[in-house]
Design an enzyme around this catalytic site. Sequence first.
Site, mmCIF file in Angstrom:
data_model
loop_
_atom_site.group_PDB
_atom_site.id
_atom_site.type_symbol
_atom_site.label_atom_id
_atom_site.label_comp_id
_atom_site.label_asym_id
_atom_site.label_seq_id
_atom_site.Cartn_x
_atom_site.Cartn_y
_atom_site.Cartn_z
ATOM 1 N N TRP A 305 14.540 38.364 74.925
ATOM 2 C CA TRP A 305 14.532 38.074 73.485
ATOM 3 C C TRP A 305 13.384 37.103 73.153
ATOM 4 C CZ3 TRP A 305 14.974 33.434 70.850
ATOM 5 C CH2 TRP A 305 15.151 33.508 69.474
ATOM 6 N N HIS A 306 13.099 36.195 74.109
ATOM 7 C CA HIS A 306 12.059 35.200 73.842
ATOM 8 C C HIS A 306 10.668 35.797 73.843
ATOM 9 C CE1 HIS A 306 15.312 32.349 74.614
ATOM 10 N NE2 HIS A 306 14.582 31.480 73.953
ATOM 11 N N GLY A 307 10.491 36.924 74.485
ATOM 12 C CA GLY A 307 9.163 37.522 74.469
ATOM 13 C C GLY A 307 9.071 38.702 75.408
#
Lengths: 503, 328
Positions: A305-307
């Site tokens: 989700w963060h990248g």
Amino acid sequence: MLGSRDKHKPALTWLVLSSLFFYGWWNPAYLILIIFSIIINYGLGTILGNGNNLFIRKLTLWLGVLTNLGFLGYYKYSNFFIEQINLATELNYNFEYVILPLAISFFTFQQIAFLVDSYRHETKEYDFLQYCLFVTFFPQLIAGPIVHHKEMLPQFLLGERFKVNAKNIAIGLSIFSIGLFKKTVIADGIAPYSNLIFDSALSGDPITFLVAWGGALAYTIQLYFDFSGYSDMAIGLARMFGIILPLNFYSPYKALNISEFWRRWHITLSNFLRDYVYIALGGNRKGSLARYKNLFITMFLGGLWHGAGWNFAIWGALHGFYLMTNLAWINYTKSWSIPIPEFLKKLTAWGLTFIAVVIGWVFFRATSFDAAITILQGMIGMNGVSIPNGILVRLPFLQEIFVTLGFTAHLGGGASFMYTWIWIIVIFPLVLILPTTQDLFYKVSGSLNKKHYENSATFWPFHSKFNFIYWQENKFWAVLISFALVSGLLTLSQVSEFLYFQF
Amino acid sequence: MCSISLILLISVASFNYLINPFSIIDYDRIDGVNVIKSQSSHRIGTIKKYQPIYFQPKTIIVGNSRVEMGLEPQHGNFGLYQPVYNLGVPGPAVRGQLAYAQNVVDNSPIKSIILSLDYRDFLDEQRNEDSKLLPLELNEFSDKFSALLSLDSLQASIITILNQKSSLPNRLDNGFNPANEYRDILRLEGQDALFEHQLKLLNNKLKGKHYDSTKILREISVLDNKLTEWLSNDIEVMLFINPYHQDYYQTLENHELLDSFNLWRELIRTRFSNKLKFCDFTSLGIEKSQDMLKDNELKYFWEPTHYKKELGDIMIPMILNGCNSQVD
């Protein structure tokens, strides 16, 4: 003003338009995306909230979740996906580079939560304008906190929330000022030193022990104050409009275990992952082996989700592994009685947790896998221990000790080495000792959370020396907050961005 | 809270105005307060936009950090050329240096320009594909505002007032860098350490660089256009190629750039030596780099890429008279 029957409707309208203007300032083209997303989700949410046919409601929920994830997947992961295919197949698919729309990860998750809550009949939305504000409310739109519709709706319905209220302004401005100080003075102040070391690792330079730890700890502090500062600023800004946001950050580096860390770091994301991923996967309901698996999958997805990148995947997987280890440790040591002093136990638990977190941040920050490994090699001493020559020659009384210990000297970088460690030595104890904004503003409902001076499962030295301090409307706090505000304002001529904006 | 904040902001601005750590405000230095401006290097680009305008020179020395610490504006031979301002700015490539010079030409009674040339400045990436020279951006309000009301300035002011030792880094009002930071390193770590460190940096900077004749000819054309414009405005222009220590030339050779360096020198010489005073100090550097003098220090070089004032003192009369060929 807009001819509404509700007295606060003009205020709502103004806030929605201002928030959309704020969002469009970055790239007006993506306004269409967020507006489209709002319309689709509002429509689906209405069907879910009002409908009685279980099959249609289930189908609607799936449609909603998949549509949201489809958009997120396209904008966030398509570049990465094509790159990996090209790498694996040695082909060269030409694909137009997709620019990640600002805040898409946040407003997507927020709306998925709304759909699920609507499906569960935990919330219901009748008013499109209120729904628009729920998604676009500018203080939390860009990087959270991820708010629940059921937390916000009652506040939107209270007309007096939007009236100018001196107390709310004072509280909001005070929280905002503390956040601004954390972000612009501390996080931005230490950032150049961590950047220097991670950039050096990226260019392939071998990193020695103290330099590697300096870089990793400097980033650990930078990220802490960046995200904590942002969260305070969001909460403070919202409060000026009379809206109380949920707590998103609560001194995570005090945690004694990794579960506690995740109860304190990016709290609203952790809650989302727990409620809508971990529990949806089965949580702990399908046996202990499934529980371990679900923990790992949840954290792995949290990492992604963060990248879109292998480093985020590794970081997520690492935290999944940490949580599994923690769970196993709790299960297997339940009956153990280790005869060591409580303080030593706490210190060991805290030290292990903190080092695990720092190792995770190395993957989180490094822009390549090789750079992360270079830093980690340095941190375990594989490149030796060295001190800049410029410092060594200024400390003749320590030279003999350093030589005995096998330390060497390297040329250049003396000033940055010194400033890196000064920042770490000065700031890190404050992270452990001082209360959080949540603690200080608990009595005036700084956030929706009721936590304050909570020190269970934490390492909080001198807790009793501080646990009576609360923000009050008096001259002392006015001077203190003015100092924070002015310090923050004095940095406004410098370019700065929040680390969490990229997610 | 508003009034307290306002008082704090006014106090910070007043303090920064008084200390003036970046010389962005025009007033004389105060003994024991800000004679030594040890934080100047943090905003040297901004300082060199405004300080020369306050200084109102007749002559400017244009170039990068090499001339900034190599050519002393107070040199006796400058005589009628005075007041001389050293406009050496660390960082910018050719177009940037010309833009700094044009800014002073536009705002001061400039009669003469001494321009130094560096091969590496022609190798650096140029964003512009055309031959236009963009003017220097002067945001006086914003520059002065941030000099008065910024945390950086406040920090610099505090450090400045606490550090008034003459041995600390400084920039003089005539733009000269007395190279105190190098003196300090030499004193504590020795010249070998400085040489080794700078050679490592130089190697990193030259990694992957190659001679791009199109780009270099384009930059020479930008230079030529500007020099022609200055000459047509009755400004005397003197041009020279900086000297380097022999280790620098060896490093160029290691990166297979020495032949192209010589080609570049030849291009410069043929293009400019007939229309203005020109000196090529390449050989001067090689010759003087042999001079290892007392106290284990080189007399003419700090490190491979930066020459000392002592070498600059030899160069200045030659520049003013013009060599029009390679100096031996």
